[in-house]
Design a protein around this motif. Structure first.
Motif, PDB file in Angstrom:
ATOM      1  N   THR A 451      -0.681   4.796   3.795  1.00  0.00           N
ATOM      2  CA  THR A 451      -0.881   4.716   5.236  1.00  0.00           C
ATOM      3  C   THR A 451      -2.102   5.537   5.620  1.00  0.00           C
ATOM      4  N   VAL A 452      -2.595   5.295   6.815  1.00  0.00           N
ATOM      5  CA  VAL A 452      -3.768   6.025   7.271  1.00  0.00           C
ATOM      6  C   VAL A 452      -3.372   6.883   8.463  1.00  0.00           C
ATOM      7  N   ILE A 453      -3.650   8.198   8.346  1.00  0.00           N
ATOM      8  CA  ILE A 453      -3.386   9.086   9.476  1.00  0.00           C
ATOM      9  C   ILE A 453      -4.703   9.778   9.822  1.00  0.00           C
ATOM     10  N   ASP A 454      -5.108   9.637  11.054  1.00  0.00           N
ATOM     11  CA  ASP A 454      -6.393  10.193  11.515  1.00  0.00           C
ATOM     12  C   ASP A 454      -7.534   9.896  10.536  1.00  0.00           C
ATOM     13  N   GLY A 455      -7.590   8.684  10.069  1.00  0.00           N
ATOM     14  CA  GLY A 455      -8.710   8.283   9.220  1.00  0.00           C
ATOM     15  C   GLY A 455      -8.553   8.601   7.739  1.00  0.00           C
ATOM     16  N   ASP A 456      -7.551   9.386   7.367  1.00  0.00           N
ATOM     17  CA  ASP A 456      -7.361   9.714   5.949  1.00  0.00           C
ATOM     18  C   ASP A 456      -6.219   8.901   5.353  1.00  0.00           C
ATOM     19  N   LYS A 457      -6.384   8.612   4.061  1.00  0.00           N
ATOM     20  CA  LYS A 457      -5.313   7.872   3.383  1.00  0.00           C
ATOM     21  C   LYS A 457      -4.234   8.824   2.881  1.00  0.00           C
ATOM     22  N   TYR A 458      -2.991   8.385   3.019  1.00  0.00           N
ATOM     23  CA  TYR A 458      -1.830   9.157   2.574  1.00  0.00           C
ATOM     24  C   TYR A 458      -0.969   8.272   1.673  1.00  0.00           C
ATOM     25  N   ALA A 459      -0.417   8.882   0.636  1.00  0.00           N
ATOM     26  CA  ALA A 459       0.526   8.143  -0.206  1.00  0.00           C
ATOM     27  C   ALA A 459       1.887   8.105   0.489  1.00  0.00           C
ATOM     28  N   ILE A 460       2.622   7.019   0.227  1.00  0.00           N
ATOM     29  CA  ILE A 460       3.982   6.911   0.762  1.00  0.00           C
ATOM     30  C   ILE A 460       4.944   7.466  -0.275  1.00  0.00           C
ATOM     31  N   VAL A 461       5.671   8.492   0.107  1.00  0.00           N
ATOM     32  CA  VAL A 461       6.581   9.129  -0.837  1.00  0.00           C
ATOM     33  C   VAL A 461       8.008   9.022  -0.304  1.00  0.00           C
ATOM     34  N   PRO A 462       8.854   8.257  -0.984  1.00  0.00           N
ATOM     35  CA  PRO A 462      10.245   8.184  -0.526  1.00  0.00           C
ATOM     36  C   PRO A 462      10.945   9.520  -0.733  1.00  0.00           C
ATOM     37  N   VAL A 463      11.758   9.909   0.211  1.00  0.00           N
ATOM     38  CA  VAL A 463      12.524  11.151   0.062  1.00  0.00           C
ATOM     39  C   VAL A 463      13.502  10.963  -1.103  1.00  0.00           C
TER      40      VAL A 463
END
Ligand code: ANZ
Ligand code: ZN
Length: 817
Positions: A451-463
């Motif tokens: 996902t993208v938050i404020d222009g940066d890419k983030y990995a999706i990590v399931p709890v």
């Protein structure tokens, strides 16, 4: 003899039954399990309404009937207490949803207990408790791990009043199902569950499941399977091919123009050069989908020409708002001779109408489109072919065409930018994204698994499962913000967390999930509420599921009932269960009206079940509700009607004190066995009203001193309807030790219920031609057969047409020749 005072005996038995655990089957050991379920109640602030009571009672009668047939019946109860509904009410009341829910739930519980339902309270669930929603979150994780949950940016339905997105099924004619506010379209990043992966199975399984037909039909339409072909049309000039979906490739020789949606690239391209197109697109895209469908005939020529691949002819490309952007490529081939909407469009804009299918293969004069199947004409080498056959032949023949199946069903959007729900158990981690190598990044990008938050890419990590539940934090201010940010986004303690994979600073997902996810799997939890370490126990689930009988409202056809089927299929494919369908049998209950109108607070015609129970008792209320009409159709409520039921129950009560150990008369005995047959069959098919009527009729047949043998079965048969009274008679008046619900249902003797014979008079054209003995109650068809087989009318009907047959039951039959 004591007077019948329902309110005195009812509470007593409710407490006694609970104490004895009468309705708590041994879930591990039961021999003959029967899972009897009614729909998960939402504990509204107004309390249990008469519609709930109606549905629950109908379900309970079925459960008690099964119990008396020797089944181990499990009839559980719980509360679907998360969701916008409760939250909106809490906002209005200026109360915290948690407090509100506690209050409404306990009120609901009290009301349910008074209604005399044979519920197993020891397996109660409540969706708002962490001990439940931990498993809702677990379910989400399983879906995610099995590629059935994804995050994507998509245009979604946004309700500006509820300040959240809605699922498609929650938008009714362009308005929010809850508050009737017009829904807007917004582009947002959201979690979706891929129910569309199951579209085919959801559709095809409908053929085999024993469900109310009307609900199956609604589901079928909602899934919207259509079989046809995808066909490419070349466009003149250097523009991409137009791709269309059609259910009638057999009509392609009659495709005289094309139409694209205003959002389509080609329309956008045309708008650059043509002011009229631009104007048209602007006004169209400012409208809701509903409004757009109304103005079907409006449209503008884009100036582009396409080539019909079958005829090689150039055909114009128009733009119109009736073409939907998100279906079948957002463009259509228009066949005005065989599609009414295209026909009207062609007439309006003077476009060619070319007939290519006719019923007999001869051209006809067309005042409207001929939409049926038929024989092909004007279609070169395909002329004279049956259109059904031509459909496949033409698709095969055209290089540009391929068979395709489309479904209307869309993925299930579950993100809610609200507070009162289970947090979606996902963490977003920037570090984890950066830790990925190029190949991993590429793969994740392909699957949009980031996902993208404020222009940066983030990995999706399931709890991780062992960290569940992700608890909903208590927050004073839980108000929706009206933006894409949920209330939880303003709670830093909640948002900021440690990545469970790399330990770096990470952020939690702040949307909660739709409460329809809570209720999509609750029936798996009921028998396993004692199980701490799993959502549902394998052995117990095998024993009790699928649910044997499910009863509830038809209004849940597209939402709840579809979601439960999807989740069950998904769990099946994960090999966690061995069945695909959640409910062996589903029946939709009817609705109760008052003076013919739907009950509503604004009309002031709402009946409160509490008042009825206080005044007449639960037994009488239950029996009356079921007497109003066929259970699956509902009925009209009138308080005057209740007195008849009061008298009926009172009569049974009084007779029970007078029974003698004599034998019933032959006539009584026959009436009894007829009644048993009728009541048994009617309850099995949920025709409670006629079952009650049969018992009333039977009472009227009894004469003289009542024999115990004639009354005892009646008391058992009324027991599912009036359980307290039946128990009181059984145990207190007649002094039995064990509950009536541990006895067995009366059986009927087939030989005893044979109807008497009568003399059937046989006429031809009104003249008597003979008579024969026949069994009373035979149908018209049976009578006709008997009369024709009797040999008495051969002379008069031979070689003649029987134009009409008149039958007067138990009397005569007349053939008109
Ligand atoms: C040519 C044709 C000829 C059609 C004919 C019908 C009858 P379902 O899938 O059952 O809804 N269609 C396709 N895409 C569309 C869109 N985006 N917006 C509006 N209409 C669209 O029906 C599919 C049919 O709906 C397609 O078959 C197409 O019209 C139209 F004698 O193509 B037909
Ligand atoms: Zn990380």
């Amino acid at each position: 003899m004591e007077e019948y005072k329902p309110t005195q005996i009812e509470l007593k038995w409710q407490e006694e039954w609970e104490k004895e655990g009468l309705y708590q089957p041994d879930l591990k050991e039961a021999d003959d399990p029967f899972y009897n379920l009614f729909m998960f109640p939402y504990p509204s602030a107004e309390g249990l309404h008469i519609g709930n009571m109606y549905a629950f009672t109908g379900s309970d009668i079925f459960g008690r009937f099964q119990r008396l047939q020797g089944k181990d019946v499990f009839e559980p109860i719980g509360f679907d207490a998360f969701g916008i509904h409760s939250e909106n009410y809490a906002l209005k009341q200026d109360e915290h949803p948690k407090e509100l829910t506690e209050r409404t739930t306990s009120h609901f519980e009290e009301q349910l207990k008074k209604a005399g339902l044979s519920l197993d309270w020891s397996h109660k669930v409540n969706t708002t408790k962490p001990s439940y929603y931990q498993w809702t979150q677990w379910l989400f994780l399983q879906l995610y791990k099995n590629d059935l949950a994804e995050i994507k940016t998509a245009p979604v339905n946004w309700c500006p009043s509820c300040k959240t997105v809605l699922a498609d099924a929650q938008v009714i004619q362009g308005e929010c199902e809850r508050c009737d506010t017009e829904v807007e379209e917004k582009e947002l990043k959201q979690w979706f569950l891929k129910i569309t992966e199951y579209a085919e199975q959801l559709d095809s399984n409908l053929e085999d499941i024993d469900w109310s037909e009307n609900v199956k039909k609604i589901q079928k339409n909602w899934i919207g399977k259509s079989e046809g072909a995808k066909i490419e049309f070349k466009v003149e000039g250097d523009f991409d091919n137009l791709e269309v979906f059609t259910t009638r490739p057999d009509t392609i020789f009659g495709a005289t123009f094309m139409v694209v949606a205003p959002e389509h690239e080609l329309a956008q391209e045309a708008a650059k050069k043509d002011e009229k197109v631009k104007e048209y697109i602007n006004q169209a895209t400012n409208k809701s989908e509903e409004e757009r469908k109304e103005k079907e005939k409006s449209g503008v020529d884009t100036g582009f020409k396409a080539i019909n691949p079958a005829t090689g002819e150039k055909i114009p490309v128009w733009v119109s708002e009736f073409v939907l952007a998100h279906y079948g490529g957002g463009a259509i081939m228009a066949v005005p001779a065989h599609d009414q909407r295209d026909f009207e469009f062609a007439q309006e804009h003077n476009l060619e109408i070319k007939e290519v299918v006719s019923p007999e293969g001869e051209p006809q004069e067309l005042d409207e489109a001929y939409e049926e199947q038929g024989v092909l004409i004007n279609s070169e080498q395909f002329n004279d072919l049956d259109s059904k056959e031509a459909k496949h032949k033409i698709t095969d023949w055209l290089e540009e065409a391929k068979e395709e199946v489309n479904y209307k069903l869309r993925d299930w959007l579950i993100s809610r930018q609200r507070y009162w729900g289970p947090p979606i158990p996902i963490v977003y981690c920037r570090q984890c994204w950066q830790n990925k190598d190029e190949e991993q990044k590429e793969k994740a990008e392909e699957g949009v698994d980031y996902t993208v938050i404020d222009g940066d890419k983030y990995a999706i990590v399931p709890v991780p499962e062992e960290e569940l539940p992700v608890k909903l934090p208590e927050m004073e201010n839980f108000k929706p913000t009206g933006t894409a940010k949920a209330p939880l986004a303003h709670n830093d303690d909640f948002v900021n967390t440690e990545c469970p994979v790399c330990g770096a600073e990470a952020q939690r997902e702040t949307d909660v999930s739709d409460n329809f996810l809570d209720s999509a799997w609750y029936f798996f939890r009921y028998p396993s509420t004692d199980v701490g370490e799993e959502a549902f126990d394998e052995k117990i689930t095998k024993k009790w599921l699928p649910v044997d009988m499910y009863i509830g409202g038809a209004e849940h056809a597209c939402l709840h009932l579809m979601y439960t089927r999807f989740i069950t299929m998904a769990l099946h494919d994960m090999r966690l269960i061995d069945f695909e369908e959640p409910f062996d049998k589903f029946r939709a209950n009817g609705m109760i009206t008052r003076n013919g109108a739907k009950m509503s607070k604004s009309k002031g015609n709402v009946v409160n079940p509490d008042d009825l129970i206080d005044k007449y008792g639960a037994d009488c209320t239950r029996t009356y509700l079921m007497f109003m009409g066929p259970f699956t159709e509902g009925g009209d409520f009138s308080e005057e009607g209740i007195s008849g039921i009061e008298r009926f129950l009172d009569k049974i009560w009084r007779l029970s004190f007078k029974v003698e150990d004599s034998d019933p008369s032959d006539k009584e005995e026959r009436a009894l066995h007829q009644a048993i047959k009728k009541v048994t069959e009617d309850i099995e098919s949920l025709k409670y009203n006629t079952a009650i009527a049969a018992m009333m009729e039977y009472l009227n047949e009894l004469e003289g001193k009542p024999s115990r043998k004639a009354i005892e079965p009646l008391v058992k048969m009324i027991a599912p309807f009036a359980p307290h009274m039946a128990e009181e008679i059984w145990r207190e008046v007649w002094g039995n030790d064990e509950s009536i619900f541990k006895q067995s249902w009366p059986e009927f003797d087939k030989d005893l219920i044979k109807e008497e014979d009568f003399t059937l008079i046989i006429q031809v054209n009104g003249d008597v031609r003979g008579q024969i003995e026949a069994e009373k109650g035979i149908s018209k068809e049976e009578a006709k057969q008997l009369a024709l087989d009797s040999g008495k009318v051969d002379k008069w009907v031979e070689n003649k047409d029987i134009k009409k047959t008149v039958f007067v039951g138990d009397k005569l039959i007349n053939f008109v020749v």
